[in-house]
Motif scaffolding. Sequence first.
Motif, PDB file in Angstrom:
ATOM      1  N   THR A 114       3.583 -64.437 -19.014  1.00 47.20           N
ATOM      2  CA  THR A 114       2.642 -64.173 -20.102  1.00 47.20           C
ATOM      3  C   THR A 114       1.289 -63.745 -19.545  1.00 47.20           C
ATOM      4  OG1 THR A 114       3.776 -65.777 -21.517  1.00 47.20           O
ATOM      5  CG2 THR A 114       1.535 -65.163 -22.137  1.00 47.20           C
ATOM      6  N   ALA A 115       0.868 -64.385 -18.457  1.00 39.61           N
ATOM      7  CA  ALA A 115      -0.412 -64.015 -17.841  1.00 39.61           C
ATOM      8  C   ALA A 115      -0.397 -62.575 -17.338  1.00 39.61           C
ATOM      9  CB  ALA A 115      -0.730 -64.977 -16.698  1.00 39.61           C
ATOM     10  N   ALA A 116       0.806 -62.045 -17.050  1.00 38.16           N
ATOM     11  CA  ALA A 116       0.924 -60.695 -16.501  1.00 38.16           C
ATOM     12  C   ALA A 116       1.006 -59.612 -17.580  1.00 38.16           C
ATOM     13  CB  ALA A 116       2.156 -60.612 -15.599  1.00 38.16           C
ATOM     14  N   LEU A 117       1.012 -59.982 -18.862  1.00 39.16           N
ATOM     15  CA  LEU A 117       1.066 -58.988 -19.934  1.00 39.16           C
ATOM     16  C   LEU A 117      -0.193 -58.112 -19.910  1.00 39.16           C
ATOM     17  CD1 LEU A 117       2.364 -61.153 -22.937  1.00 39.16           C
ATOM     18  CD2 LEU A 117       3.677 -59.504 -21.584  1.00 39.16           C
ATOM     19  N   THR A 118      -0.040 -56.864 -20.331  1.00 42.53           N
ATOM     20  CA  THR A 118      -1.202 -55.987 -20.437  1.00 42.53           C
ATOM     21  C   THR A 118      -2.050 -56.412 -21.635  1.00 42.53           C
ATOM     22  OG1 THR A 118      -0.104 -54.395 -21.890  1.00 42.53           O
ATOM     23  CG2 THR A 118       0.177 -54.085 -19.504  1.00 42.53           C
ATOM     24  N   GLU A 119      -3.284 -55.918 -21.680  1.00 41.36           N
ATOM     25  CA  GLU A 119      -4.160 -56.265 -22.795  1.00 41.36           C
ATOM     26  C   GLU A 119      -3.607 -55.758 -24.117  1.00 41.36           C
ATOM     27  OE1 GLU A 119      -6.746 -58.332 -22.874  1.00 41.36           O
ATOM     28  OE2 GLU A 119      -6.115 -58.716 -20.803  1.00 41.36           O
ATOM     29  N   ARG A 120      -2.985 -54.575 -24.113  1.00 41.87           N
ATOM     30  CA  ARG A 120      -2.374 -54.051 -25.335  1.00 41.87           C
ATOM     31  C   ARG A 120      -1.230 -54.963 -25.785  1.00 41.87           C
ATOM     32  NH1 ARG A 120      -1.807 -50.586 -29.946  1.00 41.87           N
ATOM     33  NH2 ARG A 120       0.394 -50.807 -30.457  1.00 41.87           N
ATOM     34  N   GLU A 121      -0.404 -55.433 -24.834  1.00 43.78           N
ATOM     35  CA  GLU A 121       0.707 -56.327 -25.177  1.00 43.78           C
ATOM     36  C   GLU A 121       0.184 -57.649 -25.730  1.00 43.78           C
ATOM     37  OE1 GLU A 121       4.184 -54.981 -22.027  1.00 43.78           O
ATOM     38  OE2 GLU A 121       2.545 -56.257 -21.324  1.00 43.78           O
ATOM     39  N   LYS A 122      -0.899 -58.145 -25.152  1.00 41.12           N
ATOM     40  CA  LYS A 122      -1.468 -59.396 -25.658  1.00 41.12           C
ATOM     41  C   LYS A 122      -2.035 -59.221 -27.059  1.00 41.12           C
ATOM     42  CE  LYS A 122      -2.600 -61.423 -21.148  1.00 41.12           C
ATOM     43  NZ  LYS A 122      -3.676 -61.922 -20.259  1.00 41.12           N
ATOM     44  N   ARG A 123      -2.626 -58.073 -27.335  1.00 35.55           N
ATOM     45  CA  ARG A 123      -3.150 -57.819 -28.679  1.00 35.55           C
ATOM     46  C   ARG A 123      -2.016 -57.763 -29.701  1.00 35.55           C
ATOM     47  NH1 ARG A 123      -5.142 -52.627 -28.414  1.00 35.55           N
ATOM     48  NH2 ARG A 123      -5.840 -52.826 -30.588  1.00 35.55           N
ATOM     49  N   GLU A 124      -0.893 -57.142 -29.313  1.00 35.79           N
ATOM     50  CA  GLU A 124       0.243 -57.101 -30.242  1.00 35.79           C
ATOM     51  C   GLU A 124       0.831 -58.498 -30.455  1.00 35.79           C
ATOM     52  OE1 GLU A 124       4.690 -55.240 -30.856  1.00 35.79           O
ATOM     53  OE2 GLU A 124       3.371 -54.300 -29.365  1.00 35.79           O
ATOM     54  N   ALA A 125       0.882 -59.293 -29.368  1.00 33.92           N
ATOM     55  CA  ALA A 125       1.392 -60.662 -29.506  1.00 33.92           C
ATOM     56  C   ALA A 125       0.496 -61.468 -30.440  1.00 33.92           C
ATOM     57  CB  ALA A 125       1.485 -61.334 -28.135  1.00 33.92           C
ATOM     58  N   ARG A 126      -0.813 -61.322 -30.282  1.00 37.17           N
ATOM     59  CA  ARG A 126      -1.748 -62.048 -31.149  1.00 37.17           C
ATOM     60  C   ARG A 126      -1.586 -61.623 -32.610  1.00 37.17           C
ATOM     61  NH1 ARG A 126      -5.417 -61.706 -26.514  1.00 37.17           N
ATOM     62  NH2 ARG A 126      -5.938 -63.835 -25.863  1.00 37.17           N
ATOM     63  N   GLY A 127      -1.256 -60.358 -32.831  1.00 38.17           N
ATOM     64  CA  GLY A 127      -1.075 -59.893 -34.191  1.00 38.17           C
ATOM     65  C   GLY A 127       0.304 -60.169 -34.744  1.00 38.17           C
ATOM     66  N   THR A 128       1.262 -60.538 -33.884  1.00 35.46           N
ATOM     67  CA  THR A 128       2.627 -60.822 -34.345  1.00 35.46           C
ATOM     68  C   THR A 128       2.674 -62.106 -35.144  1.00 35.46           C
ATOM     69  OG1 THR A 128       3.705 -59.598 -32.560  1.00 35.46           O
ATOM     70  CG2 THR A 128       4.972 -61.387 -33.571  1.00 35.46           C
ATOM     71  N   ASP A 129       2.075 -63.176 -34.590  1.00 31.68           N
ATOM     72  CA  ASP A 129       2.176 -64.475 -35.246  1.00 31.68           C
ATOM     73  C   ASP A 129       1.066 -65.375 -34.724  1.00 31.68           C
ATOM     74  OD1 ASP A 129       4.421 -66.207 -36.851  1.00 31.68           O
ATOM     75  OD2 ASP A 129       3.421 -67.446 -35.361  1.00 31.68           O
TER      76      ASP A 129
END
Length: 476
Positions: free
Chosen positions: A302-317
């Motif tokens: 999870t720490a290795a996710l890109t910033e775009r991936e983290k933004r999508e994860a935050r918006g998922t749930d």
Amino acid sequence: MSNPLENGFEQARTVADAVLFEGYVLYPYRASAAKNQLRWQFGVLVPPAWTATTGEHAVQRTECLLEPRAGDRLHAELRFLHVRRRTVERLDADGGYTEVPELDLPDRVLVPWDEGHEERVLIHESLAELMGDQAAVHAVRFDLPDAVEYEPVTDTEGRTLGRLVRRRKRLTGELRPRIEELPGPYRVLRLTVSVHNTTLAPKGTGTDRETALAHSMIGTHLLFGVPGGRFLSLTDPPEWARPAAASCHNDHTWPVLAGPPGTEDVMLSSPIILEDHPAVAEESPGPLYDATEIDEILSLRTAALTEREKREARGTDARAAEVIDLVDDMPEAVRDRLHGAIRGLREITGDSLPGETRPAAPETGPTLPEGPGHPWWDPAQDPGATEVPAVVVIDGESVRAGSRVLLRPGARRSDAQDAFLFGRHATVEAVVGDLDGETHLAVVVDDDPGTDVRRAQGRFLYFKPDEVAPLKEEAT
């Protein structure tokens, strides 16, 4: 509800949440990830009309044993998730809303998603009222009607950019508790609670699993508590209660003693197999939802996710957003602690664990007494341990190292793979004891192609004497 019982319930809920939300959102915690397209794996109760097309069930049944002692009331709690289907809408220039596949914001990317909303149904009844014909009167029915909720989406300056729309489909259900007193020298009650999804399929709806899930109970499990009473373990019941425990019939659930070790007034009926008194590891920094016992790898990935991936994860749930924040803000000391923990293992070197102070080892270093046929960790290696007999008598036959036996694992064992060993022939490698003074037989299965490796490494299977039968024609 008394405080001690509530404490037991709270610990059981923590464990149950690992079941309730298992697979809720999988790494990489984004709705677009392929493995997040098929969700809701455990404890799914669908409406009766959908059982044939989905392969799921409409009823869950729990049976367990209870000694009432000074207890006179049952406290039960049904917990499950109810799907809320979320769509994303953008605010148009004319003040209307248009559904869109995503809404890209500076801190998150909002996308459509099926959220799980926790629901609870409670029972507080006297034991006497749940016995006999009176039990039917105390069935608990619940009805969660169709509903739509709107949540505005705003920017950092408070301007509305769009909205989230959450739709809930109707879900009806019923809890049917019943108690019967069993014959015998001790006063033992059998508690039966069945959970039913009674939802009627709306006309014109599809029969696929995706449609059914909107009307389903997900991660369904039960908590039971009887202040002043005592539940009996079904995996390792007292000897006098074994016949009664064997007669209990559970469908799609697994009841175990819950709460701290030594307490017996709380039981958790889980849709997955657990041991008595399950607990979340104290090293776990928080729920990661993907699976248990792999916190370290999930945190690092999870720490290795890109910033775009983290933004999508935050918006998922919201729960996925909590995972991202948990990992981003995790102190290094907490991360190091995830690398591993040793419990119940006696010190075999002079080394200390990180952060732990131990007495200095002798200059010559510690030594371990050797014993033929015993793994290094066996208590028989301890000179101060209770002596373990080299021979045990089973069904009138002497069984020792070299004896051949028939495996017949008992109901106390919680390892599902034991079912595949029932009726297999095995050879006894050693008679050993554990730290509780119990005797076990270390065996290898006769037709196991890895027998030589198991012998060389001391990796045996262990059974209690009442879980094997000597092969009399070959007994020594």
